[in-house]
Write an enzyme that holds these catalytic residues in place. Sequence first.
Site: not given
Length: 465
Positions: A69, A132
């Site tokens: 992605h 993240y």
Amino acid sequence: MSDSTRPALHESPIPGLFVVDLDLRGDNRGWFKENWQREKMLPIGLPDFGPVQNNVSFNDEVGTTRGIHAEPWDKFVSVVHGRVFGAWVDLREGSSFGTVFTVEIGPETAVFVPRGVGNAYQTLEPNTVYSYLVNDHWSPDAGAKYTFLNLADETAAIDWPIPLDDAVLSDKDRAHPRLAEVRPMPARKTLVLGANGQLGRALRAQYPDAEFADRGELDITASDFETARPWRDYGVIINAAAYTKVDEAETDAGRAAAWSANVTGVAAIARVAAASGITLVHVSSDYVFDGTAASHPEDEAFSPLGVYGQTKAAGDAIVATVPRHYIVRTSWVIGDGNNFVRTMASLAERGIAPSVVDDQIGRLSFTSEIAAGIRHLIDSEAAYGTYNLTGAGEPASWAEIARRVFAATGHDAASVTGVTTAEYFAGKQVSPRPLNSVLPLGKIEAAGFSPRDHLVALDEYLANE
């Protein structure tokens, strides 16, 4: 902070993607790490990407595979528990499109992933926790801007430790396109404000693919300016818009208009730039100084004489708070539009002998030169800050420039009469002018841009009129 506790940075084949060795400290109780520590990370070369959201993904099975992605924001990825095989593919427009990088990461390693680079990982241990940081907030419509690549793409040819036939994948990830069908993520856009001014028109030549907006299309003083665009899509804003009616700024209506455009509007642009990690280029003026010094370096204290200068100084002070900013200070601007040089040429053609002030000293700044200098600062990633940008060469008075215009157009230079500023404006309600507008150019020259001699540029400008 000692070097022993400073993380180490490693470059990758993908431009802007970095691997970071973190300082993992453990004892009989477990371990501790500073996953993101701005004051330590910036000196080693990581960008100040301004994270605003932290996400965590839990994966209970070995072989769980997610991606590829590419998202419209920067990411700083790491592992809290377990280990993963990380894979990244550059899906941005440009020469590095399709470049692949892989590395195994655990709690002691992090990876900075720039906007538009496809991100994927495969878990190598059970109960893996993947974390993240991102520098934009997720929203339901954000997915429309994603770019995807199939995990099994033959061109990328990622050597997954666990074959994809034996891995845990989602149906969505299995259905992503091959590289030949990928829609590359475009670069962040450049927006030029003040599109129809003299400098705005010159910037069109430097930035043919940029977006240009005048006040009718995008009003920086409007209450909805900060929501008027998806600002994370922009990488640079060049503010060439300003209220420049120096004498009208001394009137009640003009004063309000000058403060609105040059301060309130600039503050709105600055907030947008700071919040979205945008580089803001703001055009300043010699009028922020009183003209009493022999020359005005970038760090001279403000000393404006009139309302226009006061508003420009206030705007400069605001822009200086934006992390990524260039304040480009110029003077005596000449470009495509009504300006002093064209006025003198017109007077010469009509046989009019003008009186022109001879005690204001400076150098002309041609818009083509200003636009080229702005492009150089951005493209060369020069240090952020304030840069004087005018023509080079020997300073001259307005009267000397007028005589040069008369001579260059085949008329008698002696027709121009020099007068003092006080004599010229006697009995008129006008703004005070700085008598010395010379801006030293050492800083921008040290940054690799050398402006042309302003009188040579004047001759070329007249030859092309």
